[in-house]
Design an enzyme around this catalytic site. Structure first.
Site, PDB file in Angstrom:
ATOM      1  N   GLU A   3       0.794  -1.229   0.000  1.00 46.37           N
ATOM      2  CA  GLU A   3       0.000   0.000   0.000  1.00 46.37           C
ATOM      3  C   GLU A   3       0.828   1.282   0.000  1.00 46.37           C
ATOM      4  OE1 GLU A   3      -0.558  -2.549   1.990  1.00 46.37           O
ATOM      5  OE2 GLU A   3      -2.590  -3.278   1.609  1.00 46.37           O
ATOM      6  N   HIS A  19     -11.075  -4.129   9.801  1.00 48.12           N
ATOM      7  CA  HIS A  19     -11.718  -4.086   8.485  1.00 48.12           C
ATOM      8  C   HIS A  19     -13.066  -3.369   8.523  1.00 48.12           C
ATOM      9  CE1 HIS A  19      -8.731  -7.208   7.843  1.00 48.12           C
ATOM     10  NE2 HIS A  19      -8.922  -7.117   6.554  1.00 48.12           N
TER      11      HIS A  19
END
Lengths: 328, 333, 333
Positions: A63, A132
């Site tokens: 990322e 999440h």
């Protein structure tokens, strides 16, 4: 309306991507699983087949560098849409987002622009647990130089994505997975929803609800309940939290004299505090009750069917809060 | 594992004159004069903030950038003045930026660690260790996708060797065969810590080799050696053959930043490196090979000095930004 | 070092593998029975690796794992009933039902963390190694992770740190990638081991389907780690279970029938090739061939494990969901 077709939020955004990629060959998609796999939620389905691997780029799970490269690619002339799979993972790209993307236009005195869209999906409700489910929209909204979009309806989602891609700034586009399957009409043609323009989703005289993203839909349910009790709720959806359309919010509050601000993110130091402060500073004389807020408690989001529903304010809590405001 | 096929891109040929030994000498002399002037101005209290000087490392910027075209990209770092000068930066605007003047590249708001020069493909100096590595790789991605034939160079210090983002960027550059050079300027110290204390492995080059990136050590005090290595790497990038990793050993003559007493360095070591001063070294070579006379070289150095002095003097007289400049360029139109 | 010779040790290893397998089967049953069971990444097919590691850890050693964690947790000795309850979101779960599959830990058996974020645990494991070294009690830290973690920059930072500071860490990579299958997670390295090697970490490769081979490799690695206080990286090559990428747990290859080890005619269907070489049946065949156990011993062992899991399932099913008031507790120590 016969000319309008119906699409889900997810497909509406996808349609925006298809149209923008066809319109401008500088637009490309970069991220994990966005290509061959079509996105872990199916949110980029078909783009790879249509536009090929040069413009729909599958990446390793890196990322920080994926996002950093997107910034460099934007500086060099592309208009990338980079995907960070879950909203929680925005923490992994924070350095390049805050210290590069947001600062380069300013520090180069306009010499460089960084036209990119960072799209990410958040959403409490999938039992996905603390890593999440969280949304950091308040974090990114705090950073000067970034724009932050939070759509809720299919038409808005499509029009805002098109606007975000055409914007010359880094735009953080936060989608709520719980809205992905919400269906709604999509106007024909190349319809742009400008960034920073609020929408009065529902008109009413008694109280203003300010809400973005999924909270608009929950607020609408609460408004339906209250309508049965003779209470008329006005719902203002800013659609973007940066830039924030203060005027539309203030005009509504001046009309109704009461304001409730909602957020699916955490209450403490979150966007409800910011919006409540704006209302208090600029419409104080019009208020008949203190500005009220409902948002997620300051706790991590459990991966648990019994506990997770306690995080996001529901329509009953919203309705009850408004009854209290009106009786105060 | 998916590896991109080699895509041969169109040529973007650098200006040959820019790469001649005398041109390299001029570039290095200009950087040296620039940094000496910056040091003087800083010590005189005219430059706000912190400055990290490039003295001693001139051969790296001069040698690599001589092989680039104006449209090629570079990503610089906190010790970035040398790259800005070598890439064709305007001396007036550079001094204006350092001195906090409105006429600077960033309206004088960024200073030393935030100099961006889009006209010359300079993606910026940066205050974040490793910050520009993915930017250069990303610019290379654009060049590849749009088939522009451009090459990007990422300059970074040895401190970046331990930043995860460097590995991530190298990995992706290797997978996609991006036209990018990773140029490590190994001056032996990350801030005040020796590279040997914090960097694992027998050989830094192994870090690039692990990704199957051609990786080599270069004498960063020898501008001709740097130029030669860069020429090969740039040609490889332009031919669609992907990234290269060059590790240029060098030495920062003035420490981490102006005012650094450098107590952590051995005197003998510093003396040895100073003997290898890249500018004096090139001068000796050129005179020995009769490619130039000392008089010619002195004239070049004098010209460089006076150009720099002129720019610095002019910049001092410029105006500061106005309060209205504070909010300018926060968002693009 | 420790080749397994005693019959008891070999049967104990098999028992640990069977517990891991039967546990996952209980998860699949629970998923079928209940509306919500979360997103699980089952450990089926990995047992040879997990059992070999867990069998050799000492009580004070620290383990850190990833999203494919169930086998590690029960293999290390966590109560399977409480583990299952956690996955089912029940109050009696290891973490009170809040973490679920992705955040299950049990510090009472030296399980430090599970992270659902790729690369989320490797930094913690490195810190664990640092602590082990500082505290000087001879303990080691173990990081269990998949091959995707090598895409993340933090793994390089962790390797560098572990290598440079000589930390007692076992980096246990469960590589279930087949070239070409993992489409979006890409590594430029020709061989995964090139990466830790570049950072001067001792590396080993082992067939993850052969539990005794893994046991020997891990034994050798742990001895080296404890003695020399250095990290070791093991790549265990695993033939991925055909169901390993499912979101909802299902019996992709059927419920394990231990008699398939000797009655191979029972192995049929589209995944017969996988079943034939899966680590449990493979180990049973080996034990039978080497006369370390008879069919009856194996069946008795499996029955024992199944009985244990039946009790675990009863416990989990009986455990209530947590009280709503509990949701806002525990954000701070």
């Amino acid at each position: 309306m016969p000319s309008e077709k119906m699409l889900t939020v997810k497909d509406a955004i996808l349609e925006a991507l298809f149209e923008e990629m066809a319109r401008d060959d500088r637009v490309c998609i970069i991220g994990e699983d966005v290509g061959v796999a079509g996105g872990v939620f199916g949110q980029t389905k078909g783009l790879f087949e249509k536009f090929g691997e040069a413009r729909v780029v599958d990446t390793p799970i890196s990322e920080p560098a994926i996002f950093g490269m997107t910034v460099g690619a934007a500086m060099a002339g592309l208009r990338p849409v980079v995907e960070v799979m879950f909203g929680d993972f925005i923490t992994l790209v924070m350095d390049q987002l805050v210290n590069q993307a947001a600062k380069i236009h300013y520090m180069s005195a306009g010499g460089y622009t960084v036209p990119l869209v960072l799209r990410t999906a958040v959403g409490v409700g999938g039992n996905l647990g603390p890593q999440h489910s969280q949304s950091f929209h308040a974090w990114v909204a705090h950073v000067p130089g970034l724009k932050v979009v939070m759509p809720q309806s299919p038409a808005d989602a499509k029009g805002l994505m098109k606007a975000a891609i055409r914007d010359n700034n880094p735009v953080v586009f936060i989608e709520d997975r719980t809205t992905y399957n919400v269906k709604g009409p999509i106007p024909d043609g190349d319809v742009i929803v400008p960034l920073g323009k609020a929408n009065v989703v529902r008109e009413g005289r008694d109280v203003t609800i300010v809400a973005v993203s999924r909270m608009v839909q929950i607020a609408t349910k609460a408004a339906d309940i209250l309508a049965g009790e003779g209470i008329a709720v006005e719902i203002v959806d800013p659609r973007c939290i940066v830039p924030l359309d203060r005027e539309t919010i203030l005009a509504s509050v001046r009309k109704t004299s009461r304001a409730l601000v909602l957020d699916a993110g955490h209450l403490d130091y979150g966007i409800t505090g910011e919006i409540a402060a704006i209302i208090s500073e600029q419409a104080f004389d019009y208020l008949d009750a203190p500005v009220a807020r409902l948002a997620a408690p300051n706790v991590l989001i459990p991966c648990n069917t019994a506990l997770e529903p306690l995080i996001v304010p529901n329509e009953q809590q919203i309705a009850q809060k408004i009854r209290e405001m009106l009786n105060a | 594992m998916a590896r991109a096929k080699a895509v041969k891109s169109q040529k973007a040929v650098p200006n040959k004159a820019a790469g001649s030994p005398l041109a390299l000498y001029r570039t290095m002399a200009t950087i040296r004069a620039f940094e000496e002037t910056v040091q003087r101005l800083f010590l005189g209290g005219h430059i706000p903030g912190l400055v990290h000087l490039y003295m001693g490392q001139e051969a790296v910027a001069a040698g690599v950038i001589a092989e680039l075209a104006q449209t090629d990209f570079i990503g610089s770092h906190h010790r970035g003045h040398g790259h800005c000068v070598a890439k064709g930066g305007d001396l007036d605007k550079l001094f204006a930026e350092l001195l906090g003047k409105r006429a600077g590249y960033g309206l004088g708001r960024g200073g030393s660690m935030h100099i961006f020069d889009p006209a010359n493909g300079n993606l910026g100096t940066t205050g974040i260790v490793g910050g520009s590595v993915p930017l250069a790789a990303g610019a290379a991605l654009t060049a590849k996708l749009r088939k522009t034939g451009q090459v990007a160079v990422s300059f970074f210090g040895d401190g970046v060797l331990n930043q995860g983002i460097m590995f991530e960027a190298m990995n992706m550059a290797a997978i996609w065969q991006l036209p990018v050079l990773f140029v490590c300027e190994n001056n032996g110290f990350g801030e005040f810590t020796s590279i040997d204390d914090v960097t694992a492995g027998k050989d830094i080059a192994d870090r690039g080799k692990a990704f199957a990136i051609p990786s080599e050590h270069v004498d960063g005090m020898d501008v001709l050696a740097v130029q030669k290595a860069a020429r090969t790497a740039v040609a490889r990038a332009r031919d669609g053959k992907g990234p290269s990793f060059l590790i240029c050993s060098t030495w920062r003559f003035s420490g981490h930043h102006v005012g650094d007493k450098q107590d952590y360095k051995e005197d003998a070591e510093t003396k040895a490196w100073r003997k290898r001063d890249p500018i004096a070294q090139l001068a000796r070579k050129l005179v020995a090979k009769k490619q130039a006379t000392q008089k010619q070289l002195d004239a070049i150095a004098d010209e460089a000095k006076s150009a720099v002095t002129k720019a610095a003097e002019a910049a001092r007289k410029l105006e500061s930004p106005t309060p209205a400049d504070l909010m300018e360029h926060l968002y693009a139109e | 070092m420790p080749e397994i010779v005693s019959r008891e040790a070999r049967l104990s290893l098999l028992e640990r593998m069977l517990l891991m397998r039967r546990f996952e089967e209980a998860v699949i049953h629970a998923a079928a029975k209940h509306k919500y069971i979360g997103r699980n990444h089952l450990y089926i097919g990995h047992e040879g690796t997990g059992a070999a590691v867990m069998a050799q850890l000492k009580p004070g050693d620290l383990a850190h794992t990833t999203h494919r964690n169930h086998g590690h947790i029960v293999g290390r000795g966590a109560d399977p009933g409480r583990a299952l309850a956690e996955i089912m979101g029940r109050e009696g779960g290891l973490c009170g039902g809040r973490g679920g599959t992705w955040h299950m830990t049990d510090t009472s058996v030296g399980f430090q963390s599970t992270s659902a974020m790729v690369g989320g645990s490797i930094g913690l494991a490195t810190g664990g190694g640092f602590a082990c070294k500082q505290l000087g009690q001879g303990n080691v830290s173990v990081a269990l992770f998949g091959d995707g973690v090598l895409d993340e920059g933090i793994s390089y930072e962790a390797f560098n740190f572990a290598s440079q500071y000589s930390l007692p860490i076992l980096f246990m990579c469960e590589n279930n990638e087949k070239p070409g299958r993992r489409e979006t997670s890409m590594l430029a390295a020709d061989r995964l081991l090139d990466i830790p090697k570049a950072l001067k970490i001792h590396t080993m490769t082992v067939d993850g389907g052969d539990v005794e081979a893994v046991h020997a490799a891990v034994g050798e690695a742990l001895a080296r780690i404890r003695k020399d206080q250095v990290p070791v990286f093991i790549e265990s090559q695993i033939e991925a279970w055909p169901g390993s990428h499912q979101h909802k747990p299902e019996f992709t290859t059927g419920e394990t029938d231990i008699s398939m080890a000797w009655d191979t005619g029972k192995i049929t269907g589209p995944h017969a090739d996988w079943i034939r070489q899966e680590p449990i049946l493979r180990y049973v065949r080996k034990l039978l061939a080497e006369k370390a156990a008879a069919q009856a011993d194996i069946e008795a062992l499996d029955k024992k494990v199944q009985a244990k899991m039946a009790k675990a399932r009863d416990f989990a099913e009986a455990s209530p969901f947590p009280q709503a008031e509990g949701a806002i507790l525990g954000a701070f120590a």
